[in-house]
Design a protein around this motif. Structure first.
Motif, PDB file in Angstrom:
ATOM      1  N   ALA A 188      -4.206 -16.818  11.484  1.00 32.97           N
ATOM      2  CA  ALA A 188      -3.615 -15.477  11.395  1.00 32.97           C
ATOM      3  C   ALA A 188      -2.718 -15.236  12.617  1.00 32.97           C
ATOM      4  O   ALA A 188      -2.776 -15.993  13.597  1.00 32.97           O
ATOM      5  N   GLY A 189      -1.918 -14.188  12.565  1.00 31.49           N
ATOM      6  CA  GLY A 189      -0.984 -13.892  13.652  1.00 31.49           C
ATOM      7  C   GLY A 189      -1.623 -13.906  15.040  1.00 31.49           C
ATOM      8  O   GLY A 189      -1.116 -14.569  15.956  1.00 31.49           O
ATOM      9  N   PRO A 190      -2.762 -13.222  15.234  1.00 35.77           N
ATOM     10  CA  PRO A 190      -3.377 -13.210  16.572  1.00 35.77           C
ATOM     11  C   PRO A 190      -3.817 -14.599  17.051  1.00 35.77           C
ATOM     12  O   PRO A 190      -3.830 -14.872  18.255  1.00 35.77           O
ATOM     13  N   SER A 191      -4.152 -15.484  16.106  1.00 37.19           N
ATOM     14  CA  SER A 191      -4.533 -16.836  16.491  1.00 37.19           C
ATOM     15  C   SER A 191      -3.325 -17.617  16.997  1.00 37.19           C
ATOM     16  O   SER A 191      -3.403 -18.346  17.994  1.00 37.19           O
ATOM     17  N   ILE A 192      -2.189 -17.427  16.314  1.00 37.28           N
ATOM     18  CA  ILE A 192      -0.952 -18.096  16.753  1.00 37.28           C
ATOM     19  C   ILE A 192      -0.605 -17.623  18.165  1.00 37.28           C
ATOM     20  O   ILE A 192      -0.300 -18.419  19.055  1.00 37.28           O
ATOM     21  N   GLN A 193      -0.717 -16.318  18.369  1.00 42.63           N
ATOM     22  CA  GLN A 193      -0.399 -15.752  19.688  1.00 42.63           C
ATOM     23  C   GLN A 193      -1.349 -16.294  20.763  1.00 42.63           C
ATOM     24  O   GLN A 193      -0.921 -16.645  21.867  1.00 42.63           O
ATOM     25  N   ALA A 194      -2.646 -16.400  20.426  1.00 43.53           N
ATOM     26  CA  ALA A 194      -3.615 -16.901  21.408  1.00 43.53           C
ATOM     27  C   ALA A 194      -3.341 -18.373  21.733  1.00 43.53           C
ATOM     28  O   ALA A 194      -3.451 -18.802  22.887  1.00 43.53           O
ATOM     29  N   ARG A 195      -2.955 -19.140  20.724  1.00 36.71           N
ATOM     30  CA  ARG A 195      -2.735 -20.580  20.920  1.00 36.71           C
ATOM     31  C   ARG A 195      -1.510 -20.858  21.772  1.00 36.71           C
ATOM     32  O   ARG A 195      -1.507 -21.746  22.622  1.00 36.71           O
ATOM     33  N   TRP A 196      -0.422 -20.093  21.545  1.00 38.65           N
ATOM     34  CA  TRP A 196       0.851 -20.424  22.175  1.00 38.65           C
ATOM     35  C   TRP A 196       1.271 -19.412  23.242  1.00 38.65           C
ATOM     36  O   TRP A 196       2.306 -19.586  23.884  1.00 38.65           O
ATOM     37  N   GLY A 197       0.503 -18.343  23.407  1.00 38.72           N
ATOM     38  CA  GLY A 197       0.775 -17.384  24.481  1.00 38.72           C
ATOM     39  C   GLY A 197       1.919 -16.424  24.211  1.00 38.72           C
ATOM     40  O   GLY A 197       2.394 -15.743  25.126  1.00 38.72           O
ATOM     41  N   LYS A 198       2.381 -16.374  22.963  1.00 41.25           N
ATOM     42  CA  LYS A 198       3.484 -15.470  22.602  1.00 41.25           C
ATOM     43  C   LYS A 198       3.283 -15.009  21.174  1.00 41.25           C
ATOM     44  O   LYS A 198       2.715 -15.751  20.363  1.00 41.25           O
ATOM     45  N   PRO A 199       3.791 -13.818  20.814  1.00 44.32           N
ATOM     46  CA  PRO A 199       3.689 -13.406  19.406  1.00 44.32           C
ATOM     47  C   PRO A 199       4.411 -14.396  18.481  1.00 44.32           C
ATOM     48  O   PRO A 199       5.436 -14.980  18.866  1.00 44.32           O
ATOM     49  N   ALA A 200       3.866 -14.555  17.281  1.00 46.64           N
ATOM     50  CA  ALA A 200       4.410 -15.533  16.333  1.00 46.64           C
ATOM     51  C   ALA A 200       5.908 -15.357  16.106  1.00 46.64           C
ATOM     52  O   ALA A 200       6.650 -16.342  15.978  1.00 46.64           O
ATOM     53  N   VAL A 201       6.353 -14.108  16.081  1.00 52.20           N
ATOM     54  CA  VAL A 201       7.759 -13.852  15.776  1.00 52.20           C
ATOM     55  C   VAL A 201       8.695 -14.459  16.834  1.00 52.20           C
ATOM     56  O   VAL A 201       9.844 -14.784  16.552  1.00 52.20           O
ATOM     57  N   GLU A 202       8.178 -14.686  18.063  1.00 53.77           N
ATOM     58  CA  GLU A 202       9.017 -15.259  19.128  1.00 53.77           C
ATOM     59  C   GLU A 202       8.949 -16.788  19.168  1.00 53.77           C
ATOM     60  O   GLU A 202       9.490 -17.421  20.068  1.00 53.77           O
TER      61      GLU A 202
END
Ligand code: ADP
Ligand code: ZN
Length: 289
Positions: free
Chosen positions: A181-195
Motif C-alpha cells: 500500500a502507499g504507506p509501505s512504499i513511503q516507508a521502504r523508500w523514504g518518500k511518498p509514492a507519487v515522488e
C-alpha cells in the motif's frame, strides 16, 4: 427517479444525488470527523431532495449480515468515534427511506459491473491500492459477503527478492497491504509514492507484489476481469509490469481467452474515480426492490 448515494470513507464523505442511469446530478463532500458532527450534515443534505432510497458504500470493517443485531454498523475501526456506530439505522431514522449498504470496494465494483468496464460480468474483482489495500468481489452475479466480507488486502505474500523494506501492517509481518500500500512504499523508500515515479526499482517490487496477489485471486475466484484502482495505481507504468509478471507466474497453466488478452483482463477503473459513488447509487436502486 432520484436516489441518494453516500461513499463513506475514513477521510471524506462523498454525497451525491443520482438517477436510475447512474448519472450524478449533484455532489458534495464533508470531512470525516466523529459521527455526531459528520452525520447530521449528511442527513441535512439529503433531506428534501426527494430521493427514493439511499445507498451507502462504507469503509470497514462493517457488519453486512442481515440477521445480525448489529447489521449496518462499522465494527472494529481505529477511526475515533466510529467503532460500533450503526450508519444504516441512523440513516433510516433520519430519512425514513430504504437504505442499501455494502463495503466501499464492493460499491466500486458494483459501479463498474453496472455502468463501467465490467458491465454485465457475473464474476469480477475490484482492488484498491491506496492508503490500504482492499477488494470487492462479485461471484456468480452476487457481491461476495460470506462470514464478514472479503479482506483480500491481508493475504500473505512471499517477500520480493531485494526488497529493502518490511511490512507496515500492525497485524501481519508480510501481507499484501503491509508490503504494497502507499504507506509501505513511503516507508521502504523514504518518500511518498507519487515522488518515486522515475525509480524503476520501486515499481519492480510493487508490481511483483500486485501480480502475486492477483495470481491467487485469479486461481481462487476465477474472475473474468480484474480492475485496479486507488492512488498507487495512478502510476500507469504498473499495469504493463503487473501483466508481464502475472503472465510469468501463471506460466501457461490457465487456458482461457482472458489469459490471451491480459490488456483487457487486468485493467484500470473506468469511471473517472466515480465508480464508488455510482456503485452507491446502484445500492440505493437495489434497496427499493
Ligand atoms: P485512500 O486509499 O485513502 O482512499 P487513495 O486511493 O488516494 O486514498 O490512496 C492514497 C495513497 O496512494 C497514498 O499512500 C499516496 O501516497 C498514494 N498515491 C496517491 N496518488 C499517487 C500517485 N499519483 N502515484 C503513486 N501513489 C499515489
Ligand atoms: Zn495485514
Amino acid at each position: 427517479m432520484l436516489f441518494g448515494a453516500l461513499e463513506a470513507g475514513g477521510t471524506k464523505m462523498v454525497c451525491a444525488i443520482g438517477n436510475e442511469n447512474g448519472e450524478i446530478l449533484e455532489q458534495v463532500k464533508f470531512p470525516t470527523e466523529i459521527p455526531e458532527t459528520t452525520m447530521p450534515q449528511i442527513f441535512e443534505y439529503f433531506k428534501g431532495k426527494d430521493i427514493k432510497a439511499l445507498g451507502i458504500a462504507c469503509f470497514g470493517p462493517i457488519d453486512l449480515i442481515k440477521e445480525s443485531p448489529t447489521y449496518g454498523s462499522i465494527t472494529s475501526t481505529p477511526k475515533k468515534g466510529w467503532s460500533g456506530y450503526n450508519i444504516v439505522n441512523a440513516a433510516k431514522e433520519a430519512l425514513g427511506i430504504p437504505v442499501g449498504f455494502d463495503t466501499d470496494v464492493n460499491g466500486s465494483l458494483l459501479g463498474e459491473v453496472t455502468w463501467g468496464c465490467a458491465k454485465g460480468l457475473s464474476d469480477a474483482i475490484y482492488l484498491t491500492i491506496g492508503t490500504g489495500v482492499g477488494g470487492g468481489v462479485i461471484s456468480n452475479g452476487k457481491l461476495l459477503h460470506g462470514m464478514l466480507h472479503p479482506e483480500v488486502g491481508h493475504i500473505r505474500l512471499p517477500f520480493a527478492k531485494n526488497d529493502p523494506g518490511k511490512s507496515v501492517c500492525p497485524f501481519h509481518d508480510n501481507c499484501f497491504e503491509g508490503l504494497a500500500a502507499g504507506p509501505s512504499i513511503q516507508a521502504r523508500w523514504g518518500k511518498p509514492a507519487v515522488e518515486l515515479a522515475d525509480k524503476p526499482e520501486v515499481w519492480e517490487i510493487e508490481s511483483e507484489y500486485i501480480a502475486t496477489a492477483l495470481m491467487s485471486y485469479a486461481l481462487i475466484l476465477s474472475p473474468k476481469k480484474i480492475i485496479l484502482g486507488g492512488g498507487v495505481m495512478h502510476q500507469e507504468q504498473l499495469f504493463s509490469l503487473v501483466r508481464k509478471k502475472f503472465k510469468e507466474l501463471v506460466n501457461g497453466y490457465i487456458l482461457t481467452k482472458e489469459m490471451d488478452d491480459l490488456d483487457n483482463y487486468i485493467v484500470p477503473a473506468s469511471l473517472n474515480d466515480n465508480q464508488g459513488i455510482m456503485g452507491a447509487i446502484k445500492l440505493a436502486i437495489d434497496a427499493c426492490e
